[in-house]
Design an enzyme around this catalytic site. Structure first.
Site, PDB file in Angstrom:
ATOM      1  N   ASN A 199       4.195  -4.362  -1.338  1.00  0.00           N
ATOM      2  CA  ASN A 199       5.524  -3.723  -1.072  1.00  0.00           C
ATOM      3  C   ASN A 199       5.504  -3.007   0.360  1.00  0.00           C
ATOM      4  O   ASN A 199       6.394  -3.529   1.222  1.00  0.00           O
ATOM      5  CB  ASN A 199       5.816  -2.775  -2.239  1.00  0.00           C
ATOM      6  CG  ASN A 199       7.111  -1.940  -1.698  1.00  0.00           C
ATOM      7  OD1 ASN A 199       6.835  -1.282  -0.737  1.00  0.00           O
ATOM      8  ND2 ASN A 199       7.900  -2.078  -2.720  1.00  0.00           N
ATOM      9  N   THR A 213       9.220   2.640   1.840  1.00  0.00           N
ATOM     10  CA  THR A 213       7.950   3.122   2.332  1.00  0.00           C
ATOM     11  C   THR A 213       7.402   2.142   3.671  1.00  0.00           C
ATOM     12  O   THR A 213       7.232   2.862   4.810  1.00  0.00           O
ATOM     13  CB  THR A 213       6.817   2.731   1.265  1.00  0.00           C
ATOM     14  OG1 THR A 213       6.959   3.352  -0.024  1.00  0.00           O
ATOM     15  CG2 THR A 213       5.444   3.166   1.733  1.00  0.00           C
ATOM     16  N   LYS A 270      -0.557  12.399  -9.013  1.00  0.00           N
ATOM     17  CA  LYS A 270      -0.811  10.884  -8.935  1.00  0.00           C
ATOM     18  C   LYS A 270      -1.495  10.545 -10.384  1.00  0.00           C
ATOM     19  O   LYS A 270      -2.007  11.170 -10.874  1.00  0.00           O
ATOM     20  CB  LYS A 270      -1.884  10.616  -7.786  1.00  0.00           C
ATOM     21  CG  LYS A 270      -1.769   9.090  -7.290  1.00  0.00           C
ATOM     22  CD  LYS A 270      -0.616   8.884  -6.372  1.00  0.00           C
ATOM     23  CE  LYS A 270      -0.570   7.636  -5.717  1.00  0.00           C
ATOM     24  NZ  LYS A 270       0.183   7.355  -4.746  1.00  0.00           N
TER      25      LYS A 270
HETATM   26  P1  NAD Z   1       1.135  -3.530  -3.724  1.00  0.00           P
HETATM   27  O1  NAD Z   1       0.427  -3.525  -5.038  1.00  0.00           O
HETATM   28  O2  NAD Z   1       2.627  -3.849  -3.490  1.00  0.00           O
HETATM   29  O3  NAD Z   1       0.494  -4.276  -2.655  1.00  0.00           O
HETATM   30  C1  NAD Z   1      -1.063  -4.074  -2.436  1.00  0.00           C
HETATM   31  C2  NAD Z   1      -1.277  -5.228  -1.468  1.00  0.00           C
HETATM   32  O4  NAD Z   1      -2.796  -4.994  -0.602  1.00  0.00           O
HETATM   33  C3  NAD Z   1      -1.551  -6.548  -1.993  1.00  0.00           C
HETATM   34  O5  NAD Z   1      -0.846  -7.481  -0.938  1.00  0.00           O
HETATM   35  C4  NAD Z   1      -2.905  -6.740  -1.885  1.00  0.00           C
HETATM   36  O6  NAD Z   1      -3.108  -8.334  -2.062  1.00  0.00           O
HETATM   37  C5  NAD Z   1      -3.500  -6.322  -0.680  1.00  0.00           C
HETATM   38  N1  NAD Z   1      -4.906  -5.834  -0.776  1.00  0.00           N
HETATM   39  C6  NAD Z   1      -5.698  -5.122  -1.913  1.00  0.00           C
HETATM   40  N2  NAD Z   1      -6.993  -5.113  -1.411  1.00  0.00           N
HETATM   41  C7  NAD Z   1      -6.820  -5.590  -0.140  1.00  0.00           C
HETATM   42  C8  NAD Z   1      -7.833  -5.750   0.798  1.00  0.00           C
HETATM   43  N3  NAD Z   1      -9.252  -5.293   0.376  1.00  0.00           N
HETATM   44  N4  NAD Z   1      -7.612  -6.264   2.164  1.00  0.00           N
HETATM   45  C9  NAD Z   1      -6.354  -6.606   2.329  1.00  0.00           C
HETATM   46  N5  NAD Z   1      -5.137  -6.421   1.274  1.00  0.00           N
HETATM   47  C10 NAD Z   1      -5.608  -5.900   0.070  1.00  0.00           C
HETATM   48  O7  NAD Z   1       0.951  -1.880  -3.264  1.00  0.00           O
HETATM   49  P2  NAD Z   1       1.632  -0.975  -2.034  1.00  0.00           P
HETATM   50  O8  NAD Z   1       2.846  -0.203  -2.834  1.00  0.00           O
HETATM   51  O9  NAD Z   1       2.342  -1.792  -0.886  1.00  0.00           O
HETATM   52  O10 NAD Z   1       0.738   0.101  -1.646  1.00  0.00           O
HETATM   53  C11 NAD Z   1      -0.202  -0.174  -0.677  1.00  0.00           C
HETATM   54  C12 NAD Z   1      -0.441   1.080  -0.009  1.00  0.00           C
HETATM   55  O11 NAD Z   1       0.528   1.773   0.447  1.00  0.00           O
HETATM   56  C13 NAD Z   1      -1.524   1.985  -1.019  1.00  0.00           C
HETATM   57  O12 NAD Z   1      -2.314   2.605  -0.554  1.00  0.00           O
HETATM   58  C14 NAD Z   1      -0.375   2.956  -1.457  1.00  0.00           C
HETATM   59  O13 NAD Z   1      -0.791   4.235  -2.260  1.00  0.00           O
HETATM   60  C15 NAD Z   1       0.371   3.080  -0.218  1.00  0.00           C
HETATM   61  N6  NAD Z   1       1.741   3.738  -0.516  1.00  0.00           N
HETATM   62  C16 NAD Z   1       2.945   2.947  -1.365  1.00  0.00           C
HETATM   63  C17 NAD Z   1       3.969   3.382  -1.663  1.00  0.00           C
HETATM   64  C18 NAD Z   1       4.984   2.596  -2.286  1.00  0.00           C
HETATM   65  O14 NAD Z   1       6.252   3.203  -2.326  1.00  0.00           O
HETATM   66  N7  NAD Z   1       4.895   1.572  -2.612  1.00  0.00           N
HETATM   67  C19 NAD Z   1       4.245   4.653  -1.003  1.00  0.00           C
HETATM   68  C20 NAD Z   1       3.258   5.426  -0.283  1.00  0.00           C
HETATM   69  C21 NAD Z   1       2.101   5.019  -0.100  1.00  0.00           C
END
Ligand code: NAD
Length: 430
Positions: free
Chosen positions: A218, A187, A103
């Protein structure tokens, strides 16, 4: 402040003991193989220079090259990156990918950067880490507040340094820069599929399931959209600024349209919050988590549910789309109350599965059709879910998380034992 990594390690030790793997294997997996730290000097548009702390943790390479996303967020620390890299190690083993875990991250608020500053930061990250990453060493991908465009800049920077095309150095790229069809949705779609597998085991109708989704990026948007399209009732959605609630159900597509309304071509981040929508009641982050729903989907940051708020949680099922959204202590309480949790290492693995497909396509020089990506992901997730389900139902008092860790740790133990003592001497070279 509590350490995310020590929580992740504690979980590894508890579930490792329960799974019967040896103490020496747990000990060896309790520390990262290497963590690279850098300070990135970035020329800002006003002519000043700002410095940003950057990390890349290569946790384990026992099952293949390291794999894991890069996060741009103000709260990124070495401790957090190491925890996320440990979870990637478990996740890749759970879904049988030929990868170890990694990571990366930069401690920055990317929303206040201009497009040019964001590009300079992305390229600087790759320059700092170029000696450590590569298609056969460590393959980054997007995570919180990074996206396909950023992956494209990073691929380009790597190729400028290496003076050759290496599309497989990074995944989650734009499709016309070697990205895979279906990676963007993977995801959330994967998390939707595993929720559907659970629903079919439990014999419930989608229409009877009320859902709250924390995080609308996302991953959160994509699971919400698929659940909504399948008939689940989404009654609350949040983003970093707050949450909206409608007992009659929210139209996920409309919420997304609203949030994106001011996202121009020049902006990588939404300018609006779900809470700016005046048509819905707004609630606090805490209230969303405590709603009386059937399914809670934490899709934002780690430790959303801890011993502080676990007694407020009323959901019967939790699909962990975020990494580490439930602390180890809260997990025990929820498990004892019979809450079914689809653990992060399975629930959000659709992203890394399609990243793996992207890497395969890049190496073969042969892109796949969207249907092929989708059906292969579904096949992989179904096999993993069924395996966890069977394990969980064979032994009493266990959970899908314990099943996932048992599978991953036994696999890692075999790989460690097969390599013998050489591992202890050649770790830094492979
Ligand atoms: P992203 O940047 O696209 O979205 C993050 C979202 O979380 C945004 O809408 C933001 O406004 C919101 N957010 C931030 N803090 C918050 C809070 N305290 N309360 C409510 N909402 C909040 O990120 P993502 O890629 O969607 O990732 C989200 C989670 O999924 C993370 O934990 C990431 O590690 C995990 N994840 C993502 C992927 C991927 O392919 N993108 C894969 C596996 C796991």
């Amino acid at each position: 402040m509590s350490s995310v990594f020590s929580g992740a390690r504690k979980r590894l030790q508890t579930l490792g003991q329960a799974s019967g793997v040896s103490k020496s294997v747990i000990e060896s997996l309790s520390r990262p193989r290497a963590t690279h730290c850098a300070s990135l000097p970035i020329l800002m548009d006003d002519g000043s220079t700002q410095y940003f702390d950057a990390y890349r943790c290569q946790y384990s390479a026992h099952l293949g090259p390291c794999k894991g996303g890069i996060r741009f967020h103000p709260k990124v620390t070495q401790d957090e990156v190491q925890a996320l890299a440990l979870w990637m190690t478990i996740k890749c083993a759970v879904v049988d990918l030929p990868y170890g875990g990694a990571k990366g991250g930069v401690s920055v608020d990317p929303k206040v950067l201009s497009r040019m500053e964001l590009e300079r930061l992305s390229r600087a990250y790759m320059r700092a880490m170029a000696d450590f990453v590569g298609p056969n060493k460590d393959i980054p991908a997007p995570d919180i507040y990074t996206n396909a465009r950023i992956m494209g800049w990073m691929r380009d920077e790597f190729e400028v340094i290496k003076r050759e095309k290496q599309p497989a150095v990074i995944t989650g790229k734009p499709v016309n820069m070697g990205g895979s069809l279906g990676r963007d949705e993977a995801t959330g779609r994967g998390a939707f599929l595993v929720t559907e597998f659970l629903r079919s085991k439990e014999g419930l109708a989608a229409e009877d399931i009320r859902v709250a989704v924390q995080g609308f990026g996302n991953a959160g948007y994509n699971i919400a959209k698929h659940l909504f399209d399948a008939g689940y009732k989404i009654i609350a959605i949040s983003d970093s600024k707050g949450a909206i609630y409608d007992e009659a159900g929210l139209d996920v597509n409309k919420v997304k349209e609203f949030k994106d309304e001011f996202r121009s071509f020049g902006s990588d981040y939404c300018k609006r919050s779900v809470c700016d929508s005046v048509t819905h009641k707004t609630i606090t982050h805490e209230e969303l988590l405590a709603l009386d729903v059937d399914l809670l989907v934490p899709a934002a940051l780690e430790n959303a549910i801890t011993s502080k708020n676990v007694n407020d949680i009323k959901a019967k099922w939790i699909t962990e789309v975020a990494n580490g959204p439930v602390s180890a202590a809260a997990d025990e309480v929820l498990h004892s109350r019979g809450v079914v949790i689809i653990p992060d290492v399975l629930a959000n693995s659709g992203g890394v599965i399609v990243s793996y497909f992207e890497w395969v396509q890049n190496r073969a020089g042969y892109p796949w059709a969207l249907e092929e990506v989708r059906s292969r992901m579904q096949e992989k997730l179904k096999a993993s879910f069924d395996e966890m389900w069977l394990y969980q139902h064979k032994s009493e008092h266990t959970s899908l998380r314990a099943a996932a860790y048992a599978k991953a740790l036994n696999k890692l133990e075999q790989a460690i034992n097969l390599r013998g003592t050489k591992e202890y001497f050649s770790n830094a070279e492979n």
